[in-house]
Design a protein around this motif. Structure first.
Motif, PDB file in Angstrom:
ATOM      1  N   LEU A   1       1.078  -1.174  -0.133  1.00  0.00           N
ATOM      2  CA  LEU A   1       0.291  -0.390   0.129  1.00  0.00           C
ATOM      3  C   LEU A   1       0.746   1.386   0.108  1.00  0.00           C
ATOM      4  CD1 LEU A   1      -2.353  -1.583   2.368  1.00  0.00           C
ATOM      5  CD2 LEU A   1      -3.287  -0.373   0.835  1.00  0.00           C
ATOM      6  N   SER A   2       2.103   1.451   0.588  1.00  0.00           N
ATOM      7  CA  SER A   2       2.926   2.910   0.966  1.00  0.00           C
ATOM      8  C   SER A   2       3.947   3.094  -0.471  1.00  0.00           C
ATOM      9  CB  SER A   2       4.027   1.980   1.890  1.00  0.00           C
ATOM     10  OG  SER A   2       3.062   2.335   2.776  1.00  0.00           O
ATOM     11  N   SER A   3       3.595   1.417  -0.915  1.00  0.00           N
ATOM     12  CA  SER A   3       4.218   1.371  -2.569  1.00  0.00           C
ATOM     13  C   SER A   3       3.442   2.688  -3.425  1.00  0.00           C
ATOM     14  CB  SER A   3       5.351   0.011  -2.825  1.00  0.00           C
ATOM     15  OG  SER A   3       6.127  -0.067  -2.780  1.00  0.00           O
TER      16      SER A   3
ATOM     17  N   ARG B   1       3.545   5.696  -2.653  1.00  0.00           N
ATOM     18  CA  ARG B   1       4.747   6.634  -3.352  1.00  0.00           C
ATOM     19  C   ARG B   1       5.105   6.833  -5.038  1.00  0.00           C
ATOM     20  NH1 ARG B   1       7.388   3.683   0.817  1.00  0.00           N
ATOM     21  NH2 ARG B   1       8.677   2.274  -0.680  1.00  0.00           N
ATOM     22  N   LEU B   2       3.966   6.017  -5.144  1.00  0.00           N
ATOM     23  CA  LEU B   2       4.294   6.317  -6.840  1.00  0.00           C
ATOM     24  C   LEU B   2       3.642   7.082  -7.066  1.00  0.00           C
ATOM     25  CD1 LEU B   2       2.693   2.659  -8.355  1.00  0.00           C
ATOM     26  CD2 LEU B   2       5.465   3.336  -8.357  1.00  0.00           C
ATOM     27  N   ASN B   3       3.071   8.201  -6.018  1.00  0.00           N
ATOM     28  CA  ASN B   3       2.332   9.608  -6.573  1.00  0.00           C
ATOM     29  C   ASN B   3       1.897   9.816  -7.911  1.00  0.00           C
ATOM     30  OD1 ASN B   3       3.414  11.311  -4.899  1.00  0.00           O
ATOM     31  ND2 ASN B   3       5.124  11.751  -5.185  1.00  0.00           N
ATOM     32  N   ILE B   4       0.808   8.243  -7.998  1.00  0.00           N
ATOM     33  CA  ILE B   4       0.079   8.312  -9.215  1.00  0.00           C
ATOM     34  C   ILE B   4      -1.290   9.446  -9.433  1.00  0.00           C
ATOM     35  CG2 ILE B   4      -1.685   7.309 -10.707  1.00  0.00           C
ATOM     36  CD1 ILE B   4       0.157   4.822 -10.816  1.00  0.00           C
TER      37      ILE B   4
ATOM     38  N   ASN C   1      -6.614   6.564  -6.669  1.00  0.00           N
ATOM     39  CA  ASN C   1      -6.805   7.324  -5.938  1.00  0.00           C
ATOM     40  C   ASN C   1      -7.788   6.671  -4.184  1.00  0.00           C
ATOM     41  OD1 ASN C   1      -3.642   8.314  -5.508  1.00  0.00           O
ATOM     42  ND2 ASN C   1      -4.575  10.023  -6.630  1.00  0.00           N
ATOM     43  N   GLU C   2      -9.380   6.854  -5.865  1.00  0.00           N
ATOM     44  CA  GLU C   2     -10.012   6.057  -4.755  1.00  0.00           C
ATOM     45  C   GLU C   2      -9.717   4.486  -4.695  1.00  0.00           C
ATOM     46  OE1 GLU C   2     -13.541   7.623  -7.250  1.00  0.00           O
ATOM     47  OE2 GLU C   2     -14.423   6.147  -6.411  1.00  0.00           O
ATOM     48  N   GLY C   3      -9.414   3.381  -5.897  1.00  0.00           N
ATOM     49  CA  GLY C   3      -8.604   2.676  -5.259  1.00  0.00           C
ATOM     50  C   GLY C   3      -7.584   2.104  -4.075  1.00  0.00           C
ATOM     51  N   VAL C   4      -6.572   2.481  -4.227  1.00  0.00           N
ATOM     52  CA  VAL C   4      -5.868   3.193  -2.772  1.00  0.00           C
ATOM     53  C   VAL C   4      -6.886   3.377  -1.783  1.00  0.00           C
ATOM     54  CG1 VAL C   4      -3.580   3.531  -1.658  1.00  0.00           C
ATOM     55  CG2 VAL C   4      -4.466   3.426  -4.542  1.00  0.00           C
ATOM     56  N   GLU C   5      -6.880   3.814  -1.567  1.00  0.00           N
ATOM     57  CA  GLU C   5      -8.277   4.595  -0.319  1.00  0.00           C
ATOM     58  C   GLU C   5      -8.988   3.140   0.108  1.00  0.00           C
ATOM     59  OE1 GLU C   5      -7.375   6.408   1.840  1.00  0.00           O
ATOM     60  OE2 GLU C   5      -6.486   6.887   0.808  1.00  0.00           O
TER      61      GLU C   5
END
Lengths: 439, 439
Positions: free
Chosen positions: A232-234, A237-240, A246-250
């Motif tokens: 998740l951190s990686s 960190r990709l700063n996409i 970003n919604e998906g990561v959340e």
């Protein structure tokens, strides 16, 4: 055999079990059902035959070739090929009678006229759960689903399995950011990584027409390693700079957190960015489940989140999340891996073997056992005792109660453990105690 | 609704239930299954689709018109229309793998493309048991069957029902003695007596072409009254010099005696000489079961003894005895008679209603309840408490556990009986105790 007989046989691609295996199959089905009910899912049962236009509302693809479709009179009929389309029709049809979020389970047979091949079935059981929201459905539901998977497979006797979790938005957002426009083809390629390896995926991506540079980025992305939290951190960190990503990561972060809180041990779930699911209707969280010791069996339980269940039947927006266990295929695979052991399977706990002229007492004893909920059979045919014991043996019945004149006189009966051969003269109370029935 | 939507609907003649009814339907099915297992019957499950030539081996009659039959490629397929033909095929096919006498139960859907009419279904569940002998099968088995019927319907919650028992040999022997040569037509006429009355039967017998004198004798015969023992004495006093008749009376006497010994109370079984069963394959004992308070429902469980199960598939002689419960029709009839009450039906025992920011504790409490085998749901959506209570109410969930900041501080939770409205602050141990879970 006489010439005018019809050969007793079934069609290729259909599973039929002998009773000792059927007992185990049914036990698995019962275990799945009990777990689904433990999490508050309600049962439904839909017709196997439906109007063809209803089942084929979405149309296209393999479905239309594989479906069993026929006419009766003027009516165009078909057999259901999954439990999702009937669920969509059911929810749309009974919308006003249902309470949302609607949690339903459905265990039933579905039909696909596939080419017959080993391990592929034309009739098979699916065991599905889905949670359907009216208008919206909180993402926390996506975190509860893995706890149902965990509880179910644990109860089925598996220890070493992993639920792999991903989120379509993470992949799709990443592709958008890369300015790729064929996300579904890429998802399907990635989805095959367990079968064809990284090399194979690269080849497929080349065939799709992606540039080497892009392929490298994709492979690097799906190759992200570490613990769930490290992954998740990686990703962060990709700063996409893409909203969907970003919604998906959340969502993935929240699901990862709550899956643990829902009691799934760390070793039984894992974020895996290669899990894509070939099916086009998934829009968020996706799941696949693998036996660690038998990866070749493939996913034994899959599913995910979708935006709109029943768009072909209603204007209501019905987002949902669900999973499916293909029980027939799973049972077949476990049998092939010698993990199904039917030598001991018996539903019947006691068999009463009466000697000559002792039938009346045998019936009385059977009544007592059955009234105490002990599954009991009486050997009712005239036969020698050896034959009667052989019968009990063949059926794996664990206890035999022998009733002869001696026994009747003493009001005690020979109680025999058929496994060990140990036996003793016991009163009916003692027999019930040994069979674990409390007074 | 948008124009391009497909109307969500099912075919006429198919039953589909909402979950609160489905729960009750499934409970009935489970009760039937448990009772069948209690008497030592083993499960089988056969394909819904079989080769048409196998299912139609016997051929003729209504079957061929009603059967769902279709082609897939070059293969001539059909859907099973009962569970007896698949049993015959199964026993012939797996003969060497089975242990005889073979007791099997089978609960599954069957298909008949009948004209759609109220209370008639094209897809319905049958719940069958049969005992199959290899070469021979003792008549004592015929006496055990009514005890399965009794135990099952008792467990289903019925008190006032009667299992009517007759023997085809008694009727056939009597007809032989009268020198009548169309016994099957006469049996079918007699079989209708519940529906059309004695007058109607007399008319049918006239239409068959019997003489008035003969008809009188038949009506007198089937009109024999009294207790079971009085009826048996009357039969013996007729001094009918026919071997089949006398065999039938002997069997009926033995069955009558043992049915009582098998624990069926006097008021729940009765010898009834009008019970004939229209089906031509019965050769000895026959059964029908009626609810005393709802005779208009007709027989709710029927069956009988047959000489040879699988003659179309094998030379093995396989006599048997069995019964069938048509569960879909029974459920429909009970609903019509307002005997199905789904207002209280729930599989879920507790629902957890978290207030804002209290979700984590709600999940922890749910884990504990589920680990203690309590069927538990959490209300996971963001909503006002009133809506959450309404949800619990609509689903008939008996207990709600409310979790707010106060509760979390005190480690006690509001435990509410949703029926009575009573509530108290309880620890998790106390909640489990109230839900009847022992530590």
């Amino acid at each position: 055999m006489s010439k005018n007989k019809i050969k007793p046989s079934i069609l290729a691609g259909f599973m039929e079990l002998i009773p000792s295996d059927q007992i185990l199959f049914n036990k698995m089905m019962d275990t799945i059902r009990k777990n689904y009910e433990r999490f508050g899912f309600l049962p439904i049962d839909t017709p196997v035959i439906e109007k063809a236009e209803v089942l084929l509302a979405k149309g296209g693809g393999e479905t239309e070739q594989q479906i069993y479709r026929f006419k009766k009179g003027d009516t165009d009929l078909a057999l259901r090929f999954d439990l999702t389309v009937p669920l969509a029709r059911y929810v749309a049809q009974h919308f006003s009678e249902l309470t949302f979020p609607f949690r339903r389970y459905h265990i039933g047979k579905v039909y696909r006229g596939e080419k017959a091949q080993r391990g592929r079935f034309r009739e098979f059981y699916q065991c599905d759960i889905d949670i359907i929201g009216n208008g919206s459905l909180d993402v926390i539901n996506d975190a509860e689903i893995p706890s149902v998977i965990y509880s179910t497979f644990k109860d089925l006797g598996f220890d070493s399995f992993v639920i792999k979790i991903n989120n379509r938005k993470v992949l799709n957002g990443f592709f958008k950011w890369l300015e790729i426009d064929k996300p579904l083809a890429i998802l399907r390629a990635i989805d095959k990584i367990e079968k064809i390896g990284a090399e194979g995926v690269i080849k497929e991506l080349e065939n799709i027409g992606l540039e080497v540079n892009t392929i490298e980025k994709i492979m690097e992305f799906i190759g992200i390693e570490g613990t769930n939290e490290e992954k998740l951190s990686s990703l962060e960190r990709l700063n996409i700079n893409n909203e969907i990503f970003n919604e998906g990561v959340e969502e993935l972060k929240l699901v990862n957190h709550y899956v643990g809180l829902f009691g799934v041990p760390r070793e039984n779930y894992s974020i895996d960015l290669t899990i894509a699911r070939g099916l086009d209707y998934y829009t968020g969280t996706v799941y696949e489940t693998f036996l660690k010791d038998y990866p070749e069996i493939g996913s034994i339980c899959s599913g995910g989140r979708y935006d709109n269940l029943a768009e072909y039947y209603t204007d209501q927006k019905l987002p949902g999340v669900g999973i499916s266990i293909g029980l027939t295929r799973l049972f077949y695979q476990l049998s092939e891996a010698k993990l199904i052991k039917s030598e001991d399977s018996s539903l019947t706990k006691a068999i009463i073997l009466p000697m000559e002229n002792c039938l009346d007492r045998a019936v009385e004893i059977a009544n007592i056992l059955r009234n105490n909920k002990v599954n009991t059979q009486i050997y009712l045919e005239k036969a020698k005792m050896g034959k009667k014991f052989g019968f009990a043996d063949k059926l794996n019945i664990p206890y035999a109660i022998i009733i002869g004149e001696e026994e009747i006189k003493e009001n005690k009966y020979t109680f025999r453990n058929m496994k060990t051969g140990e036996q003793a003269m016991l009163s009916i109370e003692e027999i019930l105690f040994n069979l674990n029935i409390k007074f």
